[in-house]
Design a protein around this motif. Structure first.
Motif, PDB file in Angstrom:
ATOM      1  N   GLN A 128      31.615  12.117  -8.085  1.00  0.00           N
ATOM      2  CA  GLN A 128      31.694  10.943  -7.203  1.00  0.00           C
ATOM      3  C   GLN A 128      30.546   9.973  -7.498  1.00  0.00           C
ATOM      4  O   GLN A 128      30.738   8.769  -7.652  1.00  0.00           O
ATOM      5  N   LYS A 129      29.328  10.514  -7.605  1.00  0.00           N
ATOM      6  CA  LYS A 129      28.149   9.667  -7.872  1.00  0.00           C
ATOM      7  C   LYS A 129      28.267   9.004  -9.241  1.00  0.00           C
ATOM      8  O   LYS A 129      27.962   7.820  -9.406  1.00  0.00           O
ATOM      9  N   ALA A 130      28.744   9.757 -10.243  1.00  0.00           N
ATOM     10  CA  ALA A 130      28.892   9.187 -11.594  1.00  0.00           C
ATOM     11  C   ALA A 130      29.911   8.045 -11.572  1.00  0.00           C
ATOM     12  O   ALA A 130      29.683   6.996 -12.191  1.00  0.00           O
ATOM     13  N   ARG A 131      31.007   8.243 -10.849  1.00  0.00           N
ATOM     14  CA  ARG A 131      32.033   7.181 -10.763  1.00  0.00           C
ATOM     15  C   ARG A 131      31.464   5.938 -10.077  1.00  0.00           C
ATOM     16  O   ARG A 131      31.606   4.818 -10.578  1.00  0.00           O
ATOM     17  N   GLU A 132      30.793   6.161  -8.933  1.00  0.00           N
ATOM     18  CA  GLU A 132      30.230   5.039  -8.160  1.00  0.00           C
ATOM     19  C   GLU A 132      29.232   4.233  -8.993  1.00  0.00           C
ATOM     20  O   GLU A 132      29.287   3.020  -9.055  1.00  0.00           O
ATOM     21  N   LEU A 133      28.330   4.959  -9.648  1.00  0.00           N
ATOM     22  CA  LEU A 133      27.260   4.304 -10.398  1.00  0.00           C
ATOM     23  C   LEU A 133      27.815   3.582 -11.624  1.00  0.00           C
ATOM     24  O   LEU A 133      27.387   2.468 -11.952  1.00  0.00           O
ATOM     25  N   ALA A 134      28.806   4.204 -12.288  1.00  0.00           N
ATOM     26  CA  ALA A 134      29.410   3.569 -13.468  1.00  0.00           C
ATOM     27  C   ALA A 134      30.064   2.248 -13.049  1.00  0.00           C
ATOM     28  O   ALA A 134      29.917   1.225 -13.742  1.00  0.00           O
ATOM     29  N   ALA A 135      30.745   2.243 -11.894  1.00  0.00           N
ATOM     30  CA  ALA A 135      31.409   1.013 -11.424  1.00  0.00           C
ATOM     31  C   ALA A 135      30.355  -0.060 -11.132  1.00  0.00           C
ATOM     32  O   ALA A 135      30.515  -1.225 -11.523  1.00  0.00           O
ATOM     33  N   LEU A 136      29.264   0.360 -10.493  1.00  0.00           N
ATOM     34  CA  LEU A 136      28.184  -0.580 -10.145  1.00  0.00           C
ATOM     35  C   LEU A 136      27.568  -1.206 -11.402  1.00  0.00           C
ATOM     36  O   LEU A 136      27.336  -2.411 -11.478  1.00  0.00           O
ATOM     37  N   LEU A 137      27.331  -0.357 -12.406  1.00  0.00           N
ATOM     38  CA  LEU A 137      26.685  -0.849 -13.632  1.00  0.00           C
ATOM     39  C   LEU A 137      27.647  -1.728 -14.432  1.00  0.00           C
ATOM     40  O   LEU A 137      27.234  -2.708 -15.041  1.00  0.00           O
ATOM     41  N   ARG A 138      28.927  -1.378 -14.392  1.00  0.00           N
ATOM     42  CA  ARG A 138      29.909  -2.237 -15.089  1.00  0.00           C
ATOM     43  C   ARG A 138      29.952  -3.611 -14.428  1.00  0.00           C
ATOM     44  O   ARG A 138      30.032  -4.630 -15.108  1.00  0.00           O
ATOM     45  N   ASN A 139      29.876  -3.622 -13.097  1.00  0.00           N
ATOM     46  CA  ASN A 139      29.835  -4.911 -12.379  1.00  0.00           C
ATOM     47  C   ASN A 139      28.620  -5.725 -12.768  1.00  0.00           C
ATOM     48  O   ASN A 139      28.633  -6.955 -12.684  1.00  0.00           O
ATOM     49  N   ALA A 140      27.545  -5.026 -13.180  1.00  0.00           N
ATOM     50  CA  ALA A 140      26.318  -5.724 -13.593  1.00  0.00           C
ATOM     51  C   ALA A 140      26.378  -6.094 -15.073  1.00  0.00           C
ATOM     52  O   ALA A 140      25.366  -6.494 -15.659  1.00  0.00           O
ATOM     53  N   GLY A 141      27.552  -5.903 -15.699  1.00  0.00           N
ATOM     54  CA  GLY A 141      27.734  -6.318 -17.088  1.00  0.00           C
ATOM     55  C   GLY A 141      27.318  -5.267 -18.109  1.00  0.00           C
ATOM     56  O   GLY A 141      27.228  -5.557 -19.297  1.00  0.00           O
ATOM     57  N   LEU A 142      27.065  -4.035 -17.663  1.00  0.00           N
ATOM     58  CA  LEU A 142      26.664  -2.972 -18.594  1.00  0.00           C
ATOM     59  C   LEU A 142      27.865  -2.102 -18.952  1.00  0.00           C
ATOM     60  O   LEU A 142      28.906  -2.150 -18.298  1.00  0.00           O
ATOM     61  N   ASP A 143      27.682  -1.288 -20.002  1.00  0.00           N
ATOM     62  CA  ASP A 143      28.770  -0.399 -20.425  1.00  0.00           C
ATOM     63  C   ASP A 143      28.208   1.024 -20.496  1.00  0.00           C
ATOM     64  O   ASP A 143      27.953   1.551 -21.577  1.00  0.00           O
ATOM     65  N   PRO A 144      27.945   1.653 -19.334  1.00  0.00           N
ATOM     66  CA  PRO A 144      27.208   2.915 -19.308  1.00  0.00           C
ATOM     67  C   PRO A 144      28.043   4.109 -19.769  1.00  0.00           C
ATOM     68  O   PRO A 144      29.267   4.099 -19.649  1.00  0.00           O
ATOM     69  N   THR A 145      27.352   5.131 -20.309  1.00  0.00           N
ATOM     70  CA  THR A 145      28.000   6.416 -20.598  1.00  0.00           C
ATOM     71  C   THR A 145      27.475   7.404 -19.566  1.00  0.00           C
ATOM     72  O   THR A 145      26.384   7.934 -19.690  1.00  0.00           O
ATOM     73  N   LEU A 146      28.261   7.604 -18.505  1.00  0.00           N
ATOM     74  CA  LEU A 146      27.820   8.408 -17.367  1.00  0.00           C
ATOM     75  C   LEU A 146      28.872   9.455 -17.059  1.00  0.00           C
ATOM     76  O   LEU A 146      30.058   9.155 -17.033  1.00  0.00           O
ATOM     77  N   SER A 147      28.428  10.687 -16.810  1.00  0.00           N
ATOM     78  CA  SER A 147      29.382  11.710 -16.366  1.00  0.00           C
ATOM     79  C   SER A 147      28.705  12.554 -15.290  1.00  0.00           C
ATOM     80  O   SER A 147      27.511  12.404 -15.021  1.00  0.00           O
ATOM     81  N   GLY A 148      29.485  13.441 -14.686  1.00  0.00           N
ATOM     82  CA  GLY A 148      28.949  14.296 -13.631  1.00  0.00           C
ATOM     83  C   GLY A 148      29.279  15.747 -13.918  1.00  0.00           C
ATOM     84  O   GLY A 148      30.276  16.048 -14.570  1.00  0.00           O
ATOM     85  N   ALA A 149      28.423  16.651 -13.463  1.00  0.00           N
ATOM     86  CA  ALA A 149      28.648  18.095 -13.675  1.00  0.00           C
ATOM     87  C   ALA A 149      27.804  18.865 -12.670  1.00  0.00           C
ATOM     88  O   ALA A 149      26.883  18.295 -12.077  1.00  0.00           O
ATOM     89  N   THR A 150      28.090  20.130 -12.518  1.00  0.00           N
ATOM     90  CA  THR A 150      27.187  20.938 -11.688  1.00  0.00           C
ATOM     91  C   THR A 150      25.844  21.020 -12.419  1.00  0.00           C
ATOM     92  O   THR A 150      25.782  20.902 -13.649  1.00  0.00           O
ATOM     93  N   ASN A 151      24.786  21.258 -11.650  1.00  0.00           N
ATOM     94  CA  ASN A 151      23.461  21.400 -12.279  1.00  0.00           C
ATOM     95  C   ASN A 151      23.501  22.490 -13.353  1.00  0.00           C
ATOM     96  O   ASN A 151      22.910  22.333 -14.432  1.00  0.00           O
ATOM     97  N   ALA A 152      24.196  23.585 -13.048  1.00  0.00           N
ATOM     98  CA  ALA A 152      24.222  24.730 -13.969  1.00  0.00           C
ATOM     99  C   ALA A 152      24.894  24.357 -15.291  1.00  0.00           C
ATOM    100  O   ALA A 152      24.369  24.653 -16.375  1.00  0.00           O
ATOM    101  N   GLU A 153      26.037  23.670 -15.185  1.00  0.00           N
ATOM    102  CA  GLU A 153      26.785  23.272 -16.388  1.00  0.00           C
ATOM    103  C   GLU A 153      25.960  22.271 -17.204  1.00  0.00           C
ATOM    104  O   GLU A 153      25.867  22.355 -18.433  1.00  0.00           O
ATOM    105  N   MET A 154      25.335  21.321 -16.483  1.00  0.00           N
ATOM    106  CA  MET A 154      24.541  20.289 -17.133  1.00  0.00           C
ATOM    107  C   MET A 154      23.344  20.887 -17.889  1.00  0.00           C
ATOM    108  O   MET A 154      23.042  20.491 -19.005  1.00  0.00           O
TER     109      MET A 154
END
Ligand SMILES: NC(=O)c1ccc[n+]([C@@H]2O[C@H](COP(=O)([O-])OP(=O)(O)OC[C@H]3O[C@@H](n4cnc5c(N)ncnc54)[C@H](OP(=O)(O)O)[C@@H]3O)[C@@H](O)[C@H]2O)c1
Length: 226
Positions: free
Chosen positions: A45-71
């Motif tokens: 959810q946080k990765a989706r929200e932040l990616a949308a926010l950064l795209r609105n700011a004209g950026l093209d971020p590479t963002l994903s989300g995972a459990t801490n353990a998987e990450m």
């Protein structure tokens, strides 16, 4: 778009204030970022929200989300963004790969009304205790403790300050200083070993106190003469 020469940065508990601010600036600088959480849904959810926010700011971020353990099993560089009382127990639950650089941002602070006080960490910095808690071959460095998340995460605010980097591993220190450098307005400063990180942890509490006293959210440090 991320820079293919940049390592992927994982943020342990990246769903909070500090994690979100770091993910914002790292993604802006071109790093691929994995936002970690104790629960996968919160991370996604946080990765989706932040990616949308950064795209609105004209950026093209590479963002994903995972459990801490998987990450922790995937990212070669993991930043800890866990509240002080829970950081050691959180680190002990994770299996970082040998060679991982773990960047600690923890400030041992407690709040009493409108004042902040340093929490005695028993003569060893939080960072030294984290180094003792991770497996051999995993190297801890510290950074970002002295900059408020509020200004770090605001892309409209120029940062213009220093980030103090401490580590007992020359390689982890180099990786961490290189990670800071592409973020506009931040200068990495070699502040010594993990024992010296204790001074930086205290300076972070001082910055928080000054922010509270002056009713701002932007007090931070810049060393002159370097
Ligand atoms: N805020 C700042 O301005 C600032 C500046 C410099 C350094 N720091 C440091 O950054 C770290 C995080 O601060 P923050 O302000 O971002 O904290 P926060 O927003 O209160 O919490 C960060 C994340 O920690 C996880 N968390 C909450 N309770 C937990 C628990 N009991 N056990 C394990 N994880 C828990 C949550 O993630 P999930 O629920 O998704 O796992 C939460 O989103 C702290 O060590 C702080 O000293 C903060």
């Amino acid at each position: 778009m991320s820079d293919s020469n940049f390592p992927t940065i994982g943020i342990v508990s990246g769903t909070g204030r500090e994690g979100t601010a770091l993910a914002t600036r790292l993604a802006q600088a071109g790093y691929p970022v994995i936002i970690g959480s104790r629960t996968e849904e919160r991370a996604l959810q946080k990765a989706r929200e932040l990616a949308a926010l950064l795209r609105n700011a004209g950026l093209d971020p590479t963002l994903s989300g995972a459990t801490n353990a998987e990450m922790a099993e995937k990212a070669g560089v993991c930043v800890l963004s866990v509240p002080f009382p829970h950081v050691l127990e959180s680190v002990r639950l994770l299996s970082f790969r040998p060679g991982t650089v773990v960047i600690d941002t923890t400030v041992p602070v407690a709040f009493e009304g409108r004042s902040a006080r340093f929490v005695d960490t028993g003569g060893r910095s939080v960072a030294e205790q984290i180094q003792a808690a991770v497996s051999p071959g995993v190297h801890v460095a510290t950074a970002f403790q002295t900059i408020p998340a509020r200004i770090l995460g605001d892309l409209d605010s120029p940062l213009d300050c220093d980030i103090f980097v401490c580590s007992d591993s020359p390689e982890a220190k180099r990786v961490t200083m290189d990670l800071v450098r592409p973020i506009p307005g931040l200068r990495p400063v070699d502040a010594g070993s993990l024992a010296e990180a204790g001074t930086i942890e205290r300076m972070a509490v001082l910055a928080i106190s000054m922010n509270l006293r002056y009713r701002v959210k932007s007090a931070r440090f810049r060393v002159v003469g370097l």
